[in-house]
Design a protein around this motif. Structure first.
Motif, PDB file in Angstrom:
ATOM      1  N   SER A 135      76.494  70.082 -33.045  1.00  0.00           N
ATOM      2  CA  SER A 135      77.885  70.135 -33.491  1.00  0.00           C
ATOM      3  C   SER A 135      78.850  70.095 -32.310  1.00  0.00           C
ATOM      4  N   THR A 136      78.499  70.771 -31.236  1.00  0.00           N
ATOM      5  CA  THR A 136      79.357  70.794 -30.056  1.00  0.00           C
ATOM      6  C   THR A 136      79.518  69.405 -29.456  1.00  0.00           C
ATOM      7  N   LEU A 137      78.414  68.663 -29.367  1.00  0.00           N
ATOM      8  CA  LEU A 137      78.458  67.330 -28.771  1.00  0.00           C
ATOM      9  C   LEU A 137      79.251  66.350 -29.633  1.00  0.00           C
ATOM     10  N   VAL A 138      79.158  66.512 -30.937  1.00  0.00           N
ATOM     11  CA  VAL A 138      79.962  65.659 -31.818  1.00  0.00           C
ATOM     12  C   VAL A 138      81.447  65.933 -31.570  1.00  0.00           C
ATOM     13  N   ALA A 139      81.815  67.200 -31.434  1.00  0.00           N
ATOM     14  CA  ALA A 139      83.211  67.553 -31.162  1.00  0.00           C
ATOM     15  C   ALA A 139      83.649  67.062 -29.788  1.00  0.00           C
ATOM     16  N   THR A 140      82.736  67.154 -28.796  1.00  0.00           N
ATOM     17  CA  THR A 140      83.065  66.668 -27.457  1.00  0.00           C
ATOM     18  C   THR A 140      83.294  65.169 -27.464  1.00  0.00           C
TER      19      THR A 140
ATOM     20  N   LEU B 298      73.988  59.704 -37.184  1.00  0.00           N
ATOM     21  CA  LEU B 298      73.010  60.426 -36.360  1.00  0.00           C
ATOM     22  C   LEU B 298      71.931  61.068 -37.233  1.00  0.00           C
ATOM     23  N   VAL B 299      72.338  61.587 -38.395  1.00  0.00           N
ATOM     24  CA  VAL B 299      71.355  62.158 -39.317  1.00  0.00           C
ATOM     25  C   VAL B 299      70.418  61.072 -39.831  1.00  0.00           C
ATOM     26  N   LEU B 300      70.973  59.919 -40.209  1.00  0.00           N
ATOM     27  CA  LEU B 300      70.141  58.824 -40.727  1.00  0.00           C
ATOM     28  C   LEU B 300      69.164  58.326 -39.671  1.00  0.00           C
ATOM     29  N   LEU B 301      69.592  58.269 -38.426  1.00  0.00           N
ATOM     30  CA  LEU B 301      68.687  57.849 -37.358  1.00  0.00           C
ATOM     31  C   LEU B 301      67.498  58.799 -37.243  1.00  0.00           C
ATOM     32  N   ASN B 302      67.753  60.077 -37.461  1.00  0.00           N
ATOM     33  CA  ASN B 302      66.681  61.068 -37.355  1.00  0.00           C
ATOM     34  C   ASN B 302      65.747  61.058 -38.561  1.00  0.00           C
ATOM     35  N   THR B 303      66.097  60.324 -39.614  1.00  0.00           N
ATOM     36  CA  THR B 303      65.209  60.243 -40.778  1.00  0.00           C
ATOM     37  C   THR B 303      64.188  59.116 -40.649  1.00  0.00           C
ATOM     38  N   MET B 304      64.301  58.308 -39.600  1.00  0.00           N
ATOM     39  CA  MET B 304      63.369  57.201 -39.430  1.00  0.00           C
ATOM     40  C   MET B 304      61.991  57.720 -39.047  1.00  0.00           C
ATOM     41  N   ARG B 305      60.984  56.916 -39.316  1.00  0.00           N
ATOM     42  CA  ARG B 305      59.635  57.261 -38.894  1.00  0.00           C
ATOM     43  C   ARG B 305      59.605  57.486 -37.394  1.00  0.00           C
TER      44      ARG B 305
ATOM     45  N   SER C  40      74.226  60.100 -28.064  1.00  0.00           N
ATOM     46  CA  SER C  40      72.765  59.989 -27.949  1.00  0.00           C
ATOM     47  C   SER C  40      72.139  61.349 -27.690  1.00  0.00           C
ATOM     48  N   CYS C  41      72.813  62.180 -26.897  1.00  0.00           N
ATOM     49  CA  CYS C  41      72.321  63.525 -26.646  1.00  0.00           C
ATOM     50  C   CYS C  41      72.394  64.364 -27.923  1.00  0.00           C
ATOM     51  N   ALA C  42      73.433  64.152 -28.725  1.00  0.00           N
ATOM     52  CA  ALA C  42      73.558  64.864 -29.998  1.00  0.00           C
ATOM     53  C   ALA C  42      72.408  64.510 -30.923  1.00  0.00           C
ATOM     54  N   ALA C  43      72.039  63.222 -30.969  1.00  0.00           N
ATOM     55  CA  ALA C  43      70.911  62.807 -31.802  1.00  0.00           C
ATOM     56  C   ALA C  43      69.620  63.477 -31.355  1.00  0.00           C
TER      57      ALA C  43
ATOM     58  N   ALA D 150      65.166  53.198 -25.820  1.00  0.00           N
ATOM     59  CA  ALA D 150      66.314  52.315 -25.588  1.00  0.00           C
ATOM     60  C   ALA D 150      67.535  53.094 -25.108  1.00  0.00           C
ATOM     61  N   THR D 151      67.866  54.176 -25.813  1.00  0.00           N
ATOM     62  CA  THR D 151      69.061  54.940 -25.433  1.00  0.00           C
ATOM     63  C   THR D 151      68.864  55.645 -24.099  1.00  0.00           C
ATOM     64  N   GLY D 152      67.660  56.182 -23.868  1.00  0.00           N
ATOM     65  CA  GLY D 152      67.402  56.833 -22.592  1.00  0.00           C
ATOM     66  C   GLY D 152      67.476  55.863 -21.429  1.00  0.00           C
ATOM     67  N   SER D 153      66.971  54.653 -21.617  1.00  0.00           N
ATOM     68  CA  SER D 153      67.030  53.641 -20.561  1.00  0.00           C
ATOM     69  C   SER D 153      68.479  53.262 -20.261  1.00  0.00           C
TER      70      SER D 153
END
Length: 644
Positions: free
Chosen positions: A206-211, A241-248, A430-433, A258-261
């Motif tokens: 929540s903090t990162l989304v606000a930031t 971000l929630v939908l991304l976390n629902t993926m396999r 990306s950090c929030a995810a 990808a995001t880390g790179s």
């Protein structure tokens, strides 16, 4: 045609879903052997070579290690020997590879051939602490405080990770940080650690989304539109971000890569840009800042502290936030490919222990010092502690911005400020995810073994529901609850999230110290009973012990002392120049709540007011066997078997 297999007597009562396939019927009653390769199903005659169950063949089942009476606030399933194939609704997939783990670790993760957890750690560590906290420390304590604070906390995080990873290499299990404390220190303290760790990352999401919302306001069109702020930033972005976390997890792992790179690329780009600016690119004003700042490196904000030492202690407290995430490998190992026990089973996690804190420390120190060369320590746009009174000597009342964005603005290089700000927004989201991923796996690990069946109390049933996964074997309920739990957050809670991880670090160091002491105290018994994976001293069975961290146990004692020092001294330094409610709550409310939860659990569970008894060798051996069982049964092996 194979016959249906009935559950063995040592299987827990919650194991209701057995897959009766001809290729798996043999494995349901036979644990993996130490020398098996992927896809090889051991024959019954190979059972005697199993290193994990070695020393345990005499007993078909072990008594539960914790009291599970229904009168207790948490009732755990009675588990003795766990099979390789647990219930599908309470398991996840081991499909992450080393490259995945590397990036998500927030800048570094092991590049092991079949392990993805390393990229996850990179994403969790490289967050807004790099871009925002560095400028805050520069304004608070001057350029020397930037270097010293990041270096000190970096060394502390490295020492803590040495302790965690040595245990993690032996037992990569669900809810690892909570389980280690429960088994080696105190069961109620372990539950408290799990709750605290979940709070840290759920709150951080929540903090990162606000930031990120604050950084979006850098662009005037977004800043002037309440519709965009309310609908897009605070609703659609968290939903994505929630939908991304629902993926396999297979897909999510590569998304982390990808995001880390990209984040590593952004960091390199920023460092090169800072060097170019310092060498004269853009405005010439920045050339004077390096000499000015380092000509008096101990300048500090006198509204915040009475002297530089106090400002340094406050800076160390702030820098801790930047290193939150170096330990998230403990949350992702559950979904990493199982290592080969006969070839140093913990290898995929060694890299995180040794190099992730080092990488983060180098990144923070290098970028922080370069920033001090390109901007004055008292620049009016640098972020200031929110609870301080306004600085009347500064005429410019423009909103605070990240130090790198301020440097880009001052450089007069066209588009550089927008580019840097876009990097910062991407890093935040990306950090929030990743934080949501860690929070959901932590809650899943904490509740996956809770008994919530018919006849149990309502709160047990609710909590146990978070320990279930959906058809993609994603802990969806735990993830959604973690995402919405603190959407109403206030500033003090966001500060508490960064402080609370220190409680977890300290407890893990204590757990390792007690583990280390008991294996040496009972070494003769453990060797005689041939208890696998814990014979740290053995030269003959050297390959059996996955990883020996450096300088133990002295390093663990120093790490524990360092965590306590930051918690009680450095975090309280903000109050030495006068009482302020916000820093008091952020620094000590977490301590009060942490101890309060521990005491309440002791009372409601009628638990003894003492640590786990590790003085009896048989008891210690039971603990090790219990942890080995959890390791065998904590994940669904379908993926591993099918690939064979």
């Amino acid at each position: 045609m194979s016959e249906a297999v009935e559950p063995s007597e040592w299987q827990p009562d919650w194991l209701s879903e057995l897959v009766n396939r001809s290729t798996r019927s043999a494995i349901l009653s036979t644990p993996f052997t130490s020398d098996q390769t992927e896809g090889h199903l051991p024959a019954p005659s190979e059972q005697q070579n199993d290193p994990i169950s070695s020393g345990n063949s005499a007993n078909a089942s072990q008594p539960p290690l914790a009291d599970s009476e229904s009168t207790h606030i948490f009732d755990y399933r009675e588990e003795t020997r766990l099979p390789v194939t647990p219930s599908g609704e309470r398991s996840v997939r081991r499909t992450l590879k080393g490259i995945h783990l590397f990036v998500r670790i927030e800048i570094l993760y092991h590049n092991a051939p079949r392990s993805s957890n390393q990229m996850i750690t990179v994403n969790a560590t490289l967050g807004t602490g790099l871009y925002w906290r560095g400028g805050q420390i520069l304004e608070l304590g001057g350029p020397l405080a930037v270097l010293v604070s990041f270096l000190v906390v970096g060394l502390l995080s490295w020492a803590v990770m040495q302790c965690i990873t040595e245990m993690l290499c032996i037992w990569p299990i669900p809810g690892a940080l909570s389980v280690y404390v429960s088994q080696f220190v105190d069961e109620e303290l372990g539950i408290t650690v799990g709750i605290t760790y979940w709070f840290t990352y759920s709150m951080s999401f929540s903090t990162l989304v606000a930031t990120s919302a604050a950084e979006f306001n850098f662009w005037r069109g977004i800043n002037d539109s309440r519709t965009i702020q309310g609908v897009v930033i605070y609703f659609l972005i968290p939903l994505i971000l929630v939908l991304l976390n629902t993926m396999r997890i297979q897909i999510y792992g590569w998304l982390e890569v990808a995001t880390g790179s990209l984040k590593i690329f952004f960091l390199i780009f920023i460092i090169i840009a800072l060097i170019a600016i310092n060498l004269g690119a853009g405005s010439k004003e920045s050339l004077h800042y390096g000499a000015e700042n380092w000509g008096s490196p101990t300048d500090f904000d006198r509204d915040a502290a009475d002297n530089w030492v106090i400002s340094l202690l406050m800076s160390i407290s702030i820098a801790t936030f930047a290193y939150v995430g170096v330990e998230v490998v403990s949350s992702s190992v559950l979904e990493a490919k199982s290592p080969n026990l006969s070839k140093g089973g913990g290898n995929p996690f060694k890299f995180s222990a040794i190099y992730i804190p080092v990488f983060a420390t180098v990144a923070y120190c290098l970028s922080g010092v370069l920033g001090t060369l390109d901007i004055a320590w008292n620049h009016p746009h640098l972020p200031r502690l929110s609870w301080l009174p306004p600085d009347l000597n500064k005429d410019d009342k423009s909103p605070s911005r990240a130090a790198f964005v301020v440097i880009a603005l001052a450089s007069n290089i066209p588009g550089l400020d927008d580019t840097f700000n876009a990097f910062l927004v991407f890093t935040c989201l990306s950090c929030a995810a990743t934080n949501l991923y860690v929070a959901s796996r932590t809650l899943f690990g904490l509740t996956s073994r809770l008994e919530g069946g018919e006849g149990r109390r309502w709160y047990l049933r609710v909590l146990a529901s978070f320990g279930k996964t959906d058809g993609r074997q994603v802990p969806l309920r735990a993830m959604i609850f973690s995402a919405v739990a603190f959407w109403w957050f206030v500033e003090v809670l966001s500060e508490m999230a960064s402080v609370s991880v220190l409680h977890v670090w300290a407890c893990e160091c204590l757990a390792f110290i007690r583990f280390y002491r008991c294996i040496y105290q009972h070494r003769e018994y453990l060797e005689r009973e041939n208890i696998a994976l814990v014979q740290r001293w053995s030269v003959k069975n050297y390959s059996d012990y996955p990883y020996r961290s450096y300088g133990q146990p002295l390093l663990a004692y120093l790490a524990l002392s360092g965590c306590i020092f930051v918690l009680l001294v450095a975090n309280g330094a903000a109050l030495w120049n006068g009482f302020h409610l916000l820093p008091f709550l952020a620094s000590y409310l977490t301590v009060i709540v942490f101890i309060g939860i521990w005491i309440l659990l002791k009372i409601f569970r009628s638990a003894p007011w003492s640590f786990v008894d590790l003085s009896q060798p048989k008891r210690v051996a039971e603990i090790f066997r219990h942890l080995h069982d959890i390791r065998l049964g904590g994940t669904d092996s379908t993926e591993d078997i099918s690939e064979g």
